[in-house]
Design a protein around this motif. Structure first.
Motif, PDB file in Angstrom:
ATOM      1  N   THR A   1      78.570   4.517  20.638  1.00  0.00           N
ATOM      2  CA  THR A   1      77.977   5.297  19.270  1.00  0.00           C
ATOM      3  C   THR A   1      76.795   5.256  19.506  1.00  0.00           C
ATOM      4  O   THR A   1      75.910   6.451  19.160  1.00  0.00           O
ATOM      5  CB  THR A   1      78.534   4.811  18.108  1.00  0.00           C
ATOM      6  OG1 THR A   1      80.209   5.115  18.236  1.00  0.00           O
ATOM      7  CG2 THR A   1      78.173   5.924  16.842  1.00  0.00           C
ATOM      8  N   TYR A   2      76.071   4.014  19.259  1.00  0.00           N
ATOM      9  CA  TYR A   2      74.676   4.130  19.587  1.00  0.00           C
ATOM     10  C   TYR A   2      73.886   4.969  20.645  1.00  0.00           C
ATOM     11  O   TYR A   2      73.041   5.885  20.410  1.00  0.00           O
ATOM     12  CB  TYR A   2      74.151   2.483  19.724  1.00  0.00           C
ATOM     13  CG  TYR A   2      72.753   2.336  20.017  1.00  0.00           C
ATOM     14  CD1 TYR A   2      72.076   1.971  18.820  1.00  0.00           C
ATOM     15  CD2 TYR A   2      71.932   2.313  21.137  1.00  0.00           C
ATOM     16  CE1 TYR A   2      70.416   1.776  19.040  1.00  0.00           C
ATOM     17  CE2 TYR A   2      70.868   2.066  21.475  1.00  0.00           C
ATOM     18  CZ  TYR A   2      69.931   1.695  20.363  1.00  0.00           C
ATOM     19  OH  TYR A   2      68.561   1.451  20.315  1.00  0.00           O
ATOM     20  N   MET A   3      74.697   4.898  21.821  1.00  0.00           N
ATOM     21  CA  MET A   3      74.037   5.706  22.851  1.00  0.00           C
ATOM     22  C   MET A   3      74.263   6.954  22.822  1.00  0.00           C
ATOM     23  O   MET A   3      73.452   8.077  23.087  1.00  0.00           O
ATOM     24  CB  MET A   3      74.760   5.191  24.152  1.00  0.00           C
ATOM     25  CG  MET A   3      74.691   3.865  24.816  1.00  0.00           C
ATOM     26  SD  MET A   3      75.823   3.661  26.102  1.00  0.00           S
ATOM     27  CE  MET A   3      75.273   2.038  26.630  1.00  0.00           C
ATOM     28  N   ASP A   4      75.473   7.703  22.132  1.00  0.00           N
ATOM     29  CA  ASP A   4      75.586   9.058  21.698  1.00  0.00           C
ATOM     30  C   ASP A   4      74.694   9.381  20.704  1.00  0.00           C
ATOM     31  O   ASP A   4      74.130  10.425  20.871  1.00  0.00           O
ATOM     32  CB  ASP A   4      76.972   9.077  21.303  1.00  0.00           C
ATOM     33  CG  ASP A   4      78.111   9.017  21.931  1.00  0.00           C
ATOM     34  OD1 ASP A   4      77.843   8.890  23.276  1.00  0.00           O
ATOM     35  OD2 ASP A   4      79.028   8.662  21.686  1.00  0.00           O
ATOM     36  N   GLU A   5      74.236   8.751  19.851  1.00  0.00           N
ATOM     37  CA  GLU A   5      73.348   8.958  18.638  1.00  0.00           C
ATOM     38  C   GLU A   5      71.901   9.114  19.007  1.00  0.00           C
ATOM     39  O   GLU A   5      71.074   9.837  18.797  1.00  0.00           O
ATOM     40  CB  GLU A   5      73.500   8.313  17.542  1.00  0.00           C
ATOM     41  CG  GLU A   5      74.846   8.413  16.756  1.00  0.00           C
ATOM     42  CD  GLU A   5      75.137   7.635  15.377  1.00  0.00           C
ATOM     43  OE1 GLU A   5      75.945   7.927  14.853  1.00  0.00           O
ATOM     44  OE2 GLU A   5      74.313   6.647  15.441  1.00  0.00           O
ATOM     45  N   VAL A   6      71.400   7.982  19.918  1.00  0.00           N
ATOM     46  CA  VAL A   6      69.974   7.624  20.243  1.00  0.00           C
ATOM     47  C   VAL A   6      69.685   8.337  21.460  1.00  0.00           C
ATOM     48  O   VAL A   6      68.526   8.986  21.533  1.00  0.00           O
ATOM     49  CB  VAL A   6      69.784   6.237  20.574  1.00  0.00           C
ATOM     50  CG1 VAL A   6      68.535   5.900  21.044  1.00  0.00           C
ATOM     51  CG2 VAL A   6      70.138   5.400  18.998  1.00  0.00           C
ATOM     52  N   TYR A   7      70.300   8.467  22.587  1.00  0.00           N
ATOM     53  CA  TYR A   7      70.056   9.192  23.706  1.00  0.00           C
ATOM     54  C   TYR A   7      69.988  10.832  23.691  1.00  0.00           C
ATOM     55  O   TYR A   7      70.954  11.404  23.894  1.00  0.00           O
ATOM     56  CB  TYR A   7      70.784   8.983  24.814  1.00  0.00           C
ATOM     57  CG  TYR A   7      71.005   7.547  25.206  1.00  0.00           C
ATOM     58  CD1 TYR A   7      70.428   6.445  24.661  1.00  0.00           C
ATOM     59  CD2 TYR A   7      71.972   6.885  26.109  1.00  0.00           C
ATOM     60  CE1 TYR A   7      70.275   5.006  25.005  1.00  0.00           C
ATOM     61  CE2 TYR A   7      72.075   5.708  26.449  1.00  0.00           C
ATOM     62  CZ  TYR A   7      71.353   4.798  25.897  1.00  0.00           C
ATOM     63  OH  TYR A   7      71.346   3.581  26.188  1.00  0.00           O
ATOM     64  N   ALA A   8      68.844  11.271  23.077  1.00  0.00           N
ATOM     65  CA  ALA A   8      68.676  12.709  22.710  1.00  0.00           C
ATOM     66  C   ALA A   8      68.143  13.494  24.033  1.00  0.00           C
ATOM     67  O   ALA A   8      67.307  13.164  24.616  1.00  0.00           O
ATOM     68  CB  ALA A   8      67.622  12.952  21.740  1.00  0.00           C
ATOM     69  N   TYR A   9      68.694  14.972  23.940  1.00  0.00           N
ATOM     70  CA  TYR A   9      68.239  15.753  24.803  1.00  0.00           C
ATOM     71  C   TYR A   9      66.866  16.132  24.530  1.00  0.00           C
ATOM     72  O   TYR A   9      66.573  16.441  23.385  1.00  0.00           O
ATOM     73  CB  TYR A   9      69.377  16.970  24.953  1.00  0.00           C
ATOM     74  CG  TYR A   9      68.841  18.182  25.764  1.00  0.00           C
ATOM     75  CD1 TYR A   9      69.159  18.132  27.102  1.00  0.00           C
ATOM     76  CD2 TYR A   9      67.996  18.964  25.463  1.00  0.00           C
ATOM     77  CE1 TYR A   9      68.787  19.040  27.877  1.00  0.00           C
ATOM     78  CE2 TYR A   9      67.705  20.204  26.274  1.00  0.00           C
ATOM     79  CZ  TYR A   9      68.068  20.127  27.405  1.00  0.00           C
ATOM     80  OH  TYR A   9      67.754  20.919  28.334  1.00  0.00           O
ATOM     81  N   GLY A  10      66.253  16.411  25.330  1.00  0.00           N
ATOM     82  CA  GLY A  10      64.800  16.694  25.423  1.00  0.00           C
ATOM     83  C   GLY A  10      63.793  15.446  25.247  1.00  0.00           C
ATOM     84  O   GLY A  10      62.549  15.776  25.347  1.00  0.00           O
ATOM     85  N   LEU A  11      64.237  14.545  25.009  1.00  0.00           N
ATOM     86  CA  LEU A  11      63.569  13.187  24.483  1.00  0.00           C
ATOM     87  C   LEU A  11      63.614  12.331  25.726  1.00  0.00           C
ATOM     88  O   LEU A  11      62.983  11.502  26.405  1.00  0.00           O
ATOM     89  CB  LEU A  11      63.690  12.466  23.276  1.00  0.00           C
ATOM     90  CG  LEU A  11      62.902  11.396  22.611  1.00  0.00           C
ATOM     91  CD1 LEU A  11      61.577  11.990  22.677  1.00  0.00           C
ATOM     92  CD2 LEU A  11      63.388  11.163  21.380  1.00  0.00           C
ATOM     93  N   PHE A  12      65.071  12.204  26.130  1.00  0.00           N
ATOM     94  CA  PHE A  12      65.450  11.035  27.101  1.00  0.00           C
ATOM     95  C   PHE A  12      66.080  11.522  28.423  1.00  0.00           C
ATOM     96  O   PHE A  12      66.138  10.812  29.296  1.00  0.00           O
ATOM     97  CB  PHE A  12      66.670  10.295  26.575  1.00  0.00           C
ATOM     98  CG  PHE A  12      66.158   9.157  25.536  1.00  0.00           C
ATOM     99  CD1 PHE A  12      64.976   9.437  24.934  1.00  0.00           C
ATOM    100  CD2 PHE A  12      67.184   8.096  25.420  1.00  0.00           C
ATOM    101  CE1 PHE A  12      64.742   8.382  23.737  1.00  0.00           C
ATOM    102  CE2 PHE A  12      66.908   7.254  24.453  1.00  0.00           C
ATOM    103  CZ  PHE A  12      65.787   7.240  23.768  1.00  0.00           C
ATOM    104  N   PHE A  13      66.387  12.978  28.342  1.00  0.00           N
ATOM    105  CA  PHE A  13      66.779  13.698  29.516  1.00  0.00           C
ATOM    106  C   PHE A  13      66.907  15.369  29.258  1.00  0.00           C
ATOM    107  O   PHE A  13      66.623  15.682  27.881  1.00  0.00           O
ATOM    108  CB  PHE A  13      68.382  13.361  29.867  1.00  0.00           C
ATOM    109  CG  PHE A  13      69.277  13.461  28.852  1.00  0.00           C
ATOM    110  CD1 PHE A  13      70.400  14.831  28.869  1.00  0.00           C
ATOM    111  CD2 PHE A  13      69.691  12.823  27.723  1.00  0.00           C
ATOM    112  CE1 PHE A  13      71.037  15.124  28.173  1.00  0.00           C
ATOM    113  CE2 PHE A  13      70.537  13.366  26.756  1.00  0.00           C
ATOM    114  CZ  PHE A  13      71.360  14.476  26.612  1.00  0.00           C
TER     115      PHE A  13
END
Length: 183
Positions: free
Chosen positions: A79-91
């Motif tokens: 869930t942390y990955m789903d919430e934190v790994y943001a489009y435009g910021l991380f990929f």
């Protein structure tokens, strides 16, 4: 001096309170903070998404300290990955699938705890059918690769329920960190 983020992905599960994962994390912090800037997150204690994103952007290295539940990370870490790994910021989108990672200047390491014995790996007659630790967690590596991050060799503690050898685990983790982080 490296900037290191250590994430404790433990989630209380049955009788597993997370003492080993916290012990390993605490040891990493005390060892690494001598010559590095270290920040931490204990997912089970809660987190703020934007704050975690800033920690990733700040870090040179991310270390995931996590148990392996049902051959993957605990639900809270996912869930942390789903919430934190943001489009435009991380990929972002890319011409070739999986090549839009924006964290290309960062490394990561998995430090995992397993109920499986070590002999279950690297032997074609055993449960993992000859797969190594890295093979068994290749799906987790793929997530980090999608973000553009580069791996360093993973670490594992095996047979942690039936044969807990905390002092040995801590000593082996320290040797592993010295080898992969070269300090």
């Amino acid at each position: 001096m490296k900037k290191i983020l250590i994430i404790n992905g433990h989630q209380k599960y049955g009788s597993s309170e997370g003492k080993l994962n916290q012990t390993l994390m605490d040891h990493m912090v005390s060892l690494l903070e001598k010559e590095n800037d270290v920040r931490t997150t204990i997912i089970q204690n809660g987190y703020k998404i934007e704050e975690e994103q800033q920690k990733f952007l700040w870090a040179d290295m991310v270390i995931y300290q996590t148990p392996i539940y049902w051959f993957s990370v605990p639900g809270l870490l996912k869930t942390y990955m789903d919430e934190v790994y943001a489009y435009g910021l991380f990929f972002k989108g890319a011409n070739q699938y999986g090549r839009g990672g924006l964290l290309t200047d960062k490394k990561y390491m998995f430090s995992t705890t397993w109920n499986a014995p070590e002999k279950a790996f690297n032997d074609p007659t055993q449960f993992f059918k000859g797969e190594s630790l890295e093979d068994a967690i290749s799906h987790l590596h793929r997530v980090q690769e999608f973000l553009g991050m580069q791996p360093v060799k993973s670490f594992a503690c095996y047979d942690v329920i039936k044969n807990p050898q905390i002092d040995r685990f801590v000593s082996e983790l320290e040797a592993h960190l010295k080898q992969v982080l070269r300090f």
